[in-house]
Design a protein around this motif. Structure first.
Motif, PDB file in Angstrom:
ATOM      1  N   LEU A   1      -2.130   0.199 -10.254  1.00  0.00           N
ATOM      2  CA  LEU A   1      -1.613   0.228  -8.886  1.00  0.00           C
ATOM      3  C   LEU A   1      -0.372  -0.634  -8.727  1.00  0.00           C
ATOM      4  O   LEU A   1       0.439  -0.396  -7.828  1.00  0.00           O
ATOM      5  CB  LEU A   1      -2.706  -0.255  -7.934  1.00  0.00           C
ATOM      6  CG  LEU A   1      -3.930   0.662  -7.804  1.00  0.00           C
ATOM      7  CD1 LEU A   1      -4.960   0.039  -6.893  1.00  0.00           C
ATOM      8  CD2 LEU A   1      -3.496   2.023  -7.266  1.00  0.00           C
ATOM      9  N   LYS A   2      -0.253  -1.628  -9.586  1.00  0.00           N
ATOM     10  CA  LYS A   2       0.920  -2.488  -9.464  1.00  0.00           C
ATOM     11  C   LYS A   2       2.185  -1.793  -9.979  1.00  0.00           C
ATOM     12  O   LYS A   2       3.284  -2.061  -9.530  1.00  0.00           O
ATOM     13  CB  LYS A   2       0.679  -3.802 -10.246  1.00  0.00           C
ATOM     14  CG  LYS A   2       1.795  -4.819 -10.073  1.00  0.00           C
ATOM     15  CD  LYS A   2       1.481  -6.112 -10.825  1.00  0.00           C
ATOM     16  CE  LYS A   2       2.571  -7.146 -10.556  1.00  0.00           C
ATOM     17  NZ  LYS A   2       3.901  -6.672 -10.931  1.00  0.00           N
TER      18      LYS A   2
ATOM     19  N   VAL B   1      -3.743   0.655  -2.601  1.00  0.00           N
ATOM     20  CA  VAL B   1      -3.421  -0.774  -2.803  1.00  0.00           C
ATOM     21  C   VAL B   1      -4.108  -1.613  -1.735  1.00  0.00           C
ATOM     22  O   VAL B   1      -4.673  -2.683  -1.999  1.00  0.00           O
ATOM     23  CB  VAL B   1      -1.900  -0.998  -2.799  1.00  0.00           C
ATOM     24  CG1 VAL B   1      -1.569  -2.495  -2.737  1.00  0.00           C
ATOM     25  CG2 VAL B   1      -1.268  -0.358  -4.025  1.00  0.00           C
TER      26      VAL B   1
END
Length: 544
Positions: free
Chosen positions: A311-312, A292
């Protein structure tokens, strides 16, 4: 054979009752030997058929068998004893000390005779004048003896030839005429024969006393041997029992420690698994954090937008909010272990008491109730084994032996030494007394069931209140209600013990008692209480 060996051999042929050599030797079932007449007279004069040596009790009069082996040996022994006595007499004659001739000069020859007139001892040569000279022929000659002066009257210088029975002294022929005129006299030989007979009787009495004491020594030694055997047996059994108890305690302790340690190992394993899983998640999260951070610094617009969705999204992790490792609770663990140990020990104690009870049961006696002692309201069975309260008072003779105030009856059998054991069924009763009583107890007035008044008893009241009667009532906390009570008495030891026969458990013991009279089994079924206590007390046969 040595003299000691001879005496031991003689002792083997002596009857322990009359202390004389066996006459018509017979054997009892226990293996001991007595004169036939002696053992029959012993049993005729006693209430029980006991062996005088080992005290074994026979419930019926045993059939006696002639011991032919001992009979033959005793016959041979008598002959040898007569020969020995004859030989001993000859040896005593030969052993008389030699008296030297008083006339011989130089080497003294052996005296042949002593003269009570000359007060001189003579050899064969110097005795010749007393055989030929007329004046010397009248002298009194005797077998040679020493100290001839002691055989003469100190007052009249005459030989001591008479015995004064009045003064109990030896005198000469002149003493009755001059000094003992009114006394009674007999010749020395006559008094000698009488005194010799008395000495023979005295010797026989002394020998009898010696034999009795030798037998007493053997009896004491035998008692010591038996005591030593019993002590060794008890020590061996004690070591075995306490070793088993020790092993049980150690085994229970080891099991307790193993249980606690296993619980701790389980807790530690659970904690280790949680930590491992958490560390794996931390590793994954750190990796995501790095990605991230790297993406957030990217200047490539397209790359950030393409990777942003993945990634979120939240990483795949476990919710640890409700997860924890609680320290295990050990409450009750020790108590449970002790309870299990107690159960194990109880089983071992029961086995121990069962073995003890079996040993005591070998002293069982066939007890029957004595109607002469029974309270008028008691009803006895025909076989004398059961008793219950009949409410109605019968018209019976008020003899000295009868209990007239309380519902009591004694057994016929008495004990004044050794040990005895009997069992009583108390099933379905709410009140009862059982024990032993001495012969002289009060049978007419108020009775207190205390040892000092001659009673050693335990009692039941109100269905569940058990007590031992001492100077005060001792409450007995029993785990179960006895259905059959065993009573054991060791007269010499001063012990009265009560047992729950079915549970093989000791109920109570009176110790340090001092018995000086005959003891009798004691029973009281107590009043009926409106039928609630109508069941009888039953004397049971003992199952050994």
């Amino acid at each position: 054979m040595s003299a000691a060996s001879c005496r031991r051999a003689e002792d083997q042929f002596l009857c322990s009752i009359c202390l004389d050599v066996f006459t018509d030797p017979v054997s009892t079932p226990c293996g001991h030997n007595f004169c036939k007449n002696c053992i029959n007279e012993h049993w005729n004069s006693n209430d029980q058929y006991l062996c005088p040596l080992c005290k074994e009790t026979f419930y019926t009069r045993p059939k006696l068998h002639v011991n032919t082996f001992i009979s033959d040996i005793v016959s041979q022994f008598r002959q040898e004893a007569q020969q020995k006595a004859s030989s001993s007499s000859s040896e005593q004659q030969a052993a008389k000390p030699e008296v030297p001739c008083d006339v011989c000069t130089g080497t003294k020859l052996k005296a042949l005779k002593s003269c009570l007139v000359c007060l001189t001892s003579y050899c064969e040569t110097h005795l010749e004048p007393h055989r030929t000279a007329l004046g010397l022929k009248r002298h009194q000659l005797i077998d040679p003896v020493e100290n001839l002066e002691d055989r003469m009257c100190m007052k009249h210088d005459k030989p001591l030839e008479l015995f004064c029975k009045t003064d109990q002294t030896c005198v000469c022929m002149l003493c009755p005429v001059l000094d003992h005129k009114t006394h009674e006299f007999v010749p020395l030989k006559e008094e000698y024969e009488g005194k010799k007979a008395e000495l023979g009787k005295t010797e026989a009495e002394i020998q009898e006393m010696i034999q009795k004491r030798q037998l007493k020594i053997e009896e004491i030694k035998h008692s010591v041997d038996l005591s030593e055997e019993a002590a060794d047996r008890e020590k061996a059994e004690g070591v075995q029992v306490f070793t088993a108890l020790k092993e049980s305690v150690e085994r229970s302790l080891n099991e307790l420690i193993e249980t606690i340690e296993e619980t701790q190992r389980t807790t530690e394993k659970q904690a280790e698994d949680f930590i491992k899983e958490l560390e794996q998640e931390i590793s994954e999260l750190k990796k995501r954090s790095s990605e991230v951070e790297k993406l957030s610094h990217s200047e490539d617009h397209l790359h950030l937008l393409q990777n942003f969705p993945s990634l979120k999204a939240a990483p795949s992790t476990k919710d640890w909010t409700g997860v924890s490792v609680r320290p295990p609770s050990y409450e009750g663990t020790v108590v449970k272990a002790v309870a299990q140990l107690e159960e194990t020990l109880s089983k071992q104690m029961k086995k121990l008491f069962e073995a003890e009870l079996k040993r005591l049961q070998q002293y069982a006696v066939d007890v029957t109730l004595d109607p002469v002692t029974a309270h008028p309201q008691l009803i006895l069975s025909d076989d004398g084994k059961q008793v219950h309260h009949g409410d109605v008072k019968k018209n019976l003779p008020d003899n000295p032996e009868r209990f007239t105030r309380y519902a009591i009856v004694l057994g016929k059998q008495s004990l004044s030494s050794d040990r005895f054991y009997f069992e009583v069924q108390v099933k379905e009763k709410t009140n009862w007394d059982v024990g032993v009583a001495r012969e002289s107890v009060n049978r007419k007035g108020t009775i207190s069931l205390r040892p000092q008044d001659g009673f050693w008893t335990i009692i039941l009241r109100n269905g569940n209140e058990y007590s031992a009667c001492k100077n005060y009532l001792v409450d007995l906390a029993l785990k179960s209600r006895p259905q059959k009570v065993g009573v054991f008495v060791d007269y010499e030891e001063g012990l009265v013990s009560f047992y729950d026969v079915d549970a093989a458990a000791l109920i109570y013991s009176f110790t340090g008692c001092s018995f000086t009279e005959k003891l009798y089994p004691y029973f009281s079924p107590s009043p009926n209480n409106g039928g609630k206590n109508s069941a009888p007390l039953i004397i049971c046969p003992v199952n050994q």
